[in-house]
Design a protein around this motif. Structure first.
Motif, PDB file in Angstrom:
ATOM      1  N   ILE A  48       0.826  -1.218   0.000  1.00  0.00           N
ATOM      2  CA  ILE A  48       0.000   0.000   0.000  1.00  0.00           C
ATOM      3  C   ILE A  48       0.857   1.263   0.000  1.00  0.00           C
ATOM      4  CG2 ILE A  48      -0.378   0.253   2.524  1.00  0.00           C
ATOM      5  CD1 ILE A  48      -2.975   0.714  -0.285  1.00  0.00           C
ATOM      6  N   ASN A  49       1.986   1.242   0.721  1.00  0.00           N
ATOM      7  CA  ASN A  49       2.831   2.446   0.745  1.00  0.00           C
ATOM      8  C   ASN A  49       3.377   2.745  -0.647  1.00  0.00           C
ATOM      9  OD1 ASN A  49       2.480   2.887   3.463  1.00  0.00           O
ATOM     10  ND2 ASN A  49       4.480   2.159   4.090  1.00  0.00           N
ATOM     11  N   ASP A  78       8.465  -4.682  -7.960  1.00  0.00           N
ATOM     12  CA  ASP A  78       8.066  -5.649  -6.926  1.00  0.00           C
ATOM     13  C   ASP A  78       8.306  -7.056  -7.492  1.00  0.00           C
ATOM     14  OD1 ASP A  78       5.990  -5.384  -4.271  1.00  0.00           O
ATOM     15  OD2 ASP A  78       6.164  -7.372  -5.178  1.00  0.00           O
ATOM     16  N   ALA A  95       2.341  -7.344   3.906  1.00  0.00           N
ATOM     17  CA  ALA A  95       1.424  -7.055   5.019  1.00  0.00           C
ATOM     18  C   ALA A  95       0.079  -6.555   4.496  1.00  0.00           C
ATOM     19  CB  ALA A  95       2.039  -6.013   5.946  1.00  0.00           C
ATOM     20  N   SER A  96       0.128  -5.834   3.376  1.00  0.00           N
ATOM     21  CA  SER A  96      -1.097  -5.231   2.844  1.00  0.00           C
ATOM     22  C   SER A  96      -2.091  -6.261   2.323  1.00  0.00           C
ATOM     23  CB  SER A  96      -0.754  -4.272   1.695  1.00  0.00           C
ATOM     24  OG  SER A  96       0.214  -3.334   2.085  1.00  0.00           O
ATOM     25  N   ALA A 127      -8.617  -2.968   9.662  1.00  0.00           N
ATOM     26  CA  ALA A 127      -9.528  -2.074  10.372  1.00  0.00           C
ATOM     27  C   ALA A 127      -9.241  -0.613  10.040  1.00  0.00           C
ATOM     28  CB  ALA A 127      -9.400  -2.287  11.873  1.00  0.00           C
ATOM     29  N   PHE A 167      14.677  -5.879  -5.926  1.00  0.00           N
ATOM     30  CA  PHE A 167      15.733  -4.958  -5.484  1.00  0.00           C
ATOM     31  C   PHE A 167      16.818  -5.771  -4.777  1.00  0.00           C
ATOM     32  CE2 PHE A 167      17.526  -2.849  -1.786  1.00  0.00           C
ATOM     33  CZ  PHE A 167      17.870  -1.582  -2.203  1.00  0.00           C
ATOM     34  N   CYS A 180       1.312 -12.446   9.507  1.00  0.00           N
ATOM     35  CA  CYS A 180       1.438 -11.144   8.843  1.00  0.00           C
ATOM     36  C   CYS A 180       2.587 -10.407   9.520  1.00  0.00           C
ATOM     37  CB  CYS A 180       0.119 -10.399   8.992  1.00  0.00           C
ATOM     38  SG  CYS A 180       0.063  -8.847   8.111  1.00  0.00           S
ATOM     39  N   ASP A 237       5.156   1.448   9.913  1.00  0.00           N
ATOM     40  CA  ASP A 237       3.784   1.676  10.359  1.00  0.00           C
ATOM     41  C   ASP A 237       3.219   0.447  11.055  1.00  0.00           C
ATOM     42  OD1 ASP A 237       4.474   1.276   7.630  1.00  0.00           O
ATOM     43  OD2 ASP A 237       2.379   1.122   7.115  1.00  0.00           O
ATOM     44  N   GLY A 266       1.486  -2.215  12.889  1.00  0.00           N
ATOM     45  CA  GLY A 266       0.223  -2.875  12.537  1.00  0.00           C
ATOM     46  C   GLY A 266      -0.916  -1.936  12.245  1.00  0.00           C
ATOM     47  N   HIS A 267      -0.650  -0.680  11.895  1.00  0.00           N
ATOM     48  CA  HIS A 267      -1.798   0.218  11.823  1.00  0.00           C
ATOM     49  C   HIS A 267      -1.847   1.129  10.604  1.00  0.00           C
ATOM     50  CE1 HIS A 267       0.067   4.124  13.422  1.00  0.00           C
ATOM     51  NE2 HIS A 267       1.068   3.273  13.324  1.00  0.00           N
ATOM     52  N   PHE A 325      -2.559   0.650   7.203  1.00  0.00           N
ATOM     53  CA  PHE A 325      -3.354   0.521   5.989  1.00  0.00           C
ATOM     54  C   PHE A 325      -4.491   1.533   5.912  1.00  0.00           C
ATOM     55  CE2 PHE A 325      -5.797  -1.061   2.560  1.00  0.00           C
ATOM     56  CZ  PHE A 325      -4.891  -1.698   1.739  1.00  0.00           C
ATOM     57  N   LYS A 326      -5.100   1.808   7.059  1.00  0.00           N
ATOM     58  CA  LYS A 326      -6.267   2.710   7.079  1.00  0.00           C
ATOM     59  C   LYS A 326      -5.962   4.065   6.454  1.00  0.00           C
ATOM     60  CE  LYS A 326      -6.453   2.619  11.592  1.00  0.00           C
ATOM     61  NZ  LYS A 326      -5.170   1.859  11.807  1.00  0.00           N
TER      62      LYS A 326
HETATM   63  C1  LIG Z   1      -1.309  -8.836  11.354  1.00  0.00           C
HETATM   64  C2  LIG Z   1      -1.442  -7.454  10.808  1.00  0.00           C
HETATM   65  C3  LIG Z   1      -2.627  -6.778  11.018  1.00  0.00           C
HETATM   66  C4  LIG Z   1      -2.767  -5.475  10.590  1.00  0.00           C
HETATM   67  N1  LIG Z   1      -3.969  -4.878  10.779  1.00  0.00           N
HETATM   68  C5  LIG Z   1      -4.154  -3.611  10.363  1.00  0.00           C
HETATM   69  C6  LIG Z   1      -5.415  -2.997  10.523  1.00  0.00           C
HETATM   70  O1  LIG Z   1      -6.350  -3.615  11.031  1.00  0.00           O
HETATM   71  N2  LIG Z   1      -5.554  -1.714  10.114  1.00  0.00           N
HETATM   72  C7  LIG Z   1      -4.540  -1.022   9.541  1.00  0.00           C
HETATM   73  O2  LIG Z   1      -4.724   0.147   9.209  1.00  0.00           O
HETATM   74  N3  LIG Z   1      -3.327  -1.591   9.332  1.00  0.00           N
HETATM   75  C8  LIG Z   1      -3.127  -2.871   9.734  1.00  0.00           C
HETATM   76  N4  LIG Z   1      -1.915  -3.483   9.546  1.00  0.00           N
HETATM   77  C9  LIG Z   1      -0.815  -2.704   8.992  1.00  0.00           C
HETATM   78  C10 LIG Z   1      -0.794  -2.659   7.491  1.00  0.00           C
HETATM   79  O3  LIG Z   1      -1.040  -3.929   6.962  1.00  0.00           O
HETATM   80  C11 LIG Z   1       0.589  -2.136   7.080  1.00  0.00           C
HETATM   81  O4  LIG Z   1       0.794  -0.872   7.695  1.00  0.00           O
HETATM   82  C12 LIG Z   1       0.716  -1.955   5.576  1.00  0.00           C
HETATM   83  O5  LIG Z   1       0.148  -3.037   4.877  1.00  0.00           O
HETATM   84  C13 LIG Z   1       2.190  -1.825   5.227  1.00  0.00           C
HETATM   85  O6  LIG Z   1       2.293  -1.655   3.837  1.00  0.00           O
HETATM   86  P1  LIG Z   1       3.706  -1.590   3.099  1.00  0.00           P
HETATM   87  O7  LIG Z   1       3.443  -1.186   1.713  1.00  0.00           O
HETATM   88  O8  LIG Z   1       4.636  -0.793   3.914  1.00  0.00           O
HETATM   89  O9  LIG Z   1       4.283  -3.093   3.200  1.00  0.00           O
HETATM   90  P2  LIG Z   1       3.854  -4.424   2.444  1.00  0.00           P
HETATM   91  O10 LIG Z   1       2.411  -4.467   2.207  1.00  0.00           O
HETATM   92  O11 LIG Z   1       4.460  -5.551   3.198  1.00  0.00           O
HETATM   93  O12 LIG Z   1       4.553  -4.304   1.024  1.00  0.00           O
HETATM   94  C14 LIG Z   1       5.920  -4.441   0.832  1.00  0.00           C
HETATM   95  C15 LIG Z   1       6.168  -4.800  -0.607  1.00  0.00           C
HETATM   96  O13 LIG Z   1       7.587  -4.853  -0.809  1.00  0.00           O
HETATM   97  C16 LIG Z   1       7.832  -5.853  -1.773  1.00  0.00           C
HETATM   98  N5  LIG Z   1       9.225  -6.308  -1.748  1.00  0.00           N
HETATM   99  C17 LIG Z   1       9.788  -7.176  -0.886  1.00  0.00           C
HETATM  100  N6  LIG Z   1      11.062  -7.426  -1.250  1.00  0.00           N
HETATM  101  C18 LIG Z   1      11.305  -6.691  -2.353  1.00  0.00           C
HETATM  102  C19 LIG Z   1      12.443  -6.531  -3.184  1.00  0.00           C
HETATM  103  N7  LIG Z   1      13.605  -7.168  -2.954  1.00  0.00           N
HETATM  104  N8  LIG Z   1      12.346  -5.727  -4.274  1.00  0.00           N
HETATM  105  C20 LIG Z   1      11.164  -5.075  -4.534  1.00  0.00           C
HETATM  106  N9  LIG Z   1      10.063  -5.184  -3.763  1.00  0.00           N
HETATM  107  C21 LIG Z   1      10.137  -5.985  -2.678  1.00  0.00           C
HETATM  108  C22 LIG Z   1       6.864  -6.961  -1.362  1.00  0.00           C
HETATM  109  O14 LIG Z   1       6.666  -7.896  -2.401  1.00  0.00           O
HETATM  110  C23 LIG Z   1       5.622  -6.175  -0.993  1.00  0.00           C
HETATM  111  O15 LIG Z   1       4.724  -6.086  -2.084  1.00  0.00           O
HETATM  112  C24 LIG Z   1      -1.724  -4.812   9.936  1.00  0.00           C
HETATM  113  C25 LIG Z   1      -0.526  -5.484   9.701  1.00  0.00           C
HETATM  114  C26 LIG Z   1      -0.385  -6.800  10.125  1.00  0.00           C
HETATM  115  C27 LIG Z   1       0.906  -7.517   9.865  1.00  0.00           C
END
Ligand SMILES: Cc1cc2nc3c(=O)[nH]c(=O)nc-3n(C[C@H](O)[C@H](O)[C@H](O)COP(=O)(O)OP(=O)(O)OC[C@H]3O[C@@H](n4cnc5c(N)ncnc54)[C@H](O)[C@@H]3O)c2cc1C
Length: 395
Positions: free
Chosen positions: A11-12, A31, A41-42, A48, A173, A314, A341, A343-344, A346-347
């Motif tokens: 999501i980020n 990716d 994680a997303s 929530a 990467f 997760c 971020d 566990g919080h 995505f919102k």
């Molecule tokens: C159990 C759990 C419950 C949660 N519940 C909530 C909730 O209820 N409400 C809420 O708001 N948030 C919640 N969150 C938090 C939310 O899921 C995260 O804040 C958000 O998904 C983080 O997004 P991200 O893009 O940083 O990471 P990610 O979604 O993990 O994305 C990282 C990306 O990097 C890519 N990547 C990895 N290695 C490489 C590489 N070498 N080269 C290129 N790309 C790579 C991966 O493939 C992936 O697509 C929860 C998280 C967890 C773990």
């Protein structure tokens, strides 16, 4: 206008890529895929969305804005990603000042949110799956709910492509391509170099592994998630079973109403197990399941023996103060890290791209002060109190 490489399409990354493209930059998003990535994680059925953040008005107001935008995204995408079913945080004891639930109640009340105090027996008749003997008090936030997070990422990836972002799915990467003081781009694991004036690392729990110099700033930990199929589905319908945190500070458990596939998701928020997102240890353990069953027996008797249809671990990417880390690296010009971020995060999807793009462009944004580069917040610095605090984690 710059050429920006965004690493990671969770999501980020995907929201950042879209915002930067809209601002006129050339954007490459990379990716390993497939997207949405199953280990990201997303990627899950739900996350929530709530404005309850204890006494923290900044997060509450940011969530308020996000909730408005989630409603707009439902319209814009022509599909319901965001389900405004309410979120309740309950306690086994009466709320008191200093509790996450009490402070959330007070902040939400002050800011004019639609909320209810859950301290009368009659409330429990509305929520028949709950054991009313156990939970005494709490706060129900009505303009809150959950989003179907995996579907959101898939739709945003589609939007990124249609906007002309160069999506390189299937590449990985390896390391930064850097001079003594600035980043020139990245090197992929097949040795190919990609040049860019800016690199945004949005790789969630991979951050401390792909950028070893950040190991002191981030902790990647696995948290167990369960999908169950209740036998009495009607007890878990959204109007009778909103998103919840069940005395989350002591039990760690939170969950979601039944979805269209008949699944109730329940997960635990706690210290978790520190590991790499690609660790072979990344699986729910028999102890995790035993503890879930104990929780269900006491809190939701009708779920106590419900079949588990899916599990996942997760990955949180925590900072040691529980806040996002969205900042330029002062020692490596051209590098922006967007992570932490826990566990919080995505919102905040509807506002994340804007915040991260502001960090890239060095555009003033008051929230970036909170998410600044802060090497003093590291392992053992005495700041890791917030890590297990519901105010900044899960739900
Ligand atoms: C159990 C759990 C419950 C949660 N519940 C909530 C909730 O209820 N409400 C809420 O708001 N948030 C919640 N969150 C938090 C939310 O899921 C995260 O804040 C958000 O998904 C983080 O997004 P991200 O893009 O940083 O990471 P990610 O979604 O993990 O994305 C990282 C990306 O990097 C890519 N990547 C990895 N290695 C490489 C590489 N070498 N080269 C290129 N790309 C790579 C991966 O493939 C992936 O697509 C929860 C998280 C967890 C773990």
């Amino acid at each position: 206008m710059s050429r920006v490489i965004v690493v990671g399409a969770g999501i980020n990354g995907v929201t950042t890529a879209i915002e930067l493209k809209k601002r006129g930059h050339g954007v490459i998003l990379i990716d390993p895929g497939p997207l949405p990535h199953p280990l990201a994680a997303s990627t899950d059925i739900s996350k929530a969305v709530r404005a309850a953040y204890g006494a923290d008005e900044q997060y509450t107001k940011l969530a308020e804005r996000s909730i408005k935008l989630w409603r707009e995204w439902n319209q814009e995408f022509g599909t319901q990603f965001y389900h405004e079913v309410g979120v309740m945080f309950l306690r086994q004891k009466e709320l008191k000042p200093g509790d996450f639930e009490y402070e959330s109640f007070k902040t939400l009340e002050r800011l004019g949110h639609k909320i209810e105090r859950m301290n009368l027996a009659r409330f429990w008749r509305r929520f028949p799956a709950w054991n009313p003997e156990l939970y005494r008090d709490g706060v129900l936030e009505l303009e809150a709910g959950y989003v179907e997070s995996g579907r959101v990422v898939a739709a945003l990836v589609g939007r990124a492509k249609s906007l002309g972002i160069e999506l390189r799915e299937g590449v990985r990467f390896s390391h930064l391509d850097e001079d003594s003081d600035r980043v020139r781009g990245i090197v992929l694991d097949d040795g190919q170099r990609l040049a860019g004036e800016f690199v945004v690392m949005a790789v969630g729990a991979w951050t401390p592994y792909l950028l070893p110099f950040t190991k002191e700033f981030f902790r990647a930990s696995g948290q167990p998630v369960f999908h169950l199929k209740p036998r009495q589905a009607e007890l878990f319908a959204p109007e009778r079973f909103p998103v919840f945190g069940a005395d989350i500070t002591t039990t760690g458990y939170y969950g979601f109403p039944i979805n269209r596939d008949g699944v109730v998701k329940i997960a635990n928020h706690g210290p978790g197990q520190e590991m790499s997102p690609e660790s072979p240890k990344r699986a729910v353990t028999p102890e995790d399941e035993k503890s879930l069953r104990e929780f269900l027996s006491s809190t939701f008797p009708a779920l106590a023996d419900a079949p588990i249809v899916y599990t996942r671990v997760c990955m949180y990417c925590d900072t040691h103060d529980g806040h996002f880390w969205i900042a330029r690296d002062p020692e490596r010009k051209g590098l922006v890290i967007a992570a932490g971020d826990s566990g919080h995060g995505f919102k905040f999807a509807p506002v994340l791209g804007e915040i991260i793009a502001d960090a890239v462009e060095e555009k003033p944004n008051p929230i970036l002060q909170k998410f600044r580069w802060r090497p003093e917040v590291r392992v053992g610095s005495g700041t890791d109190v917030a890590r297990f605090n519901p105010k900044t984690s899960n739900a």
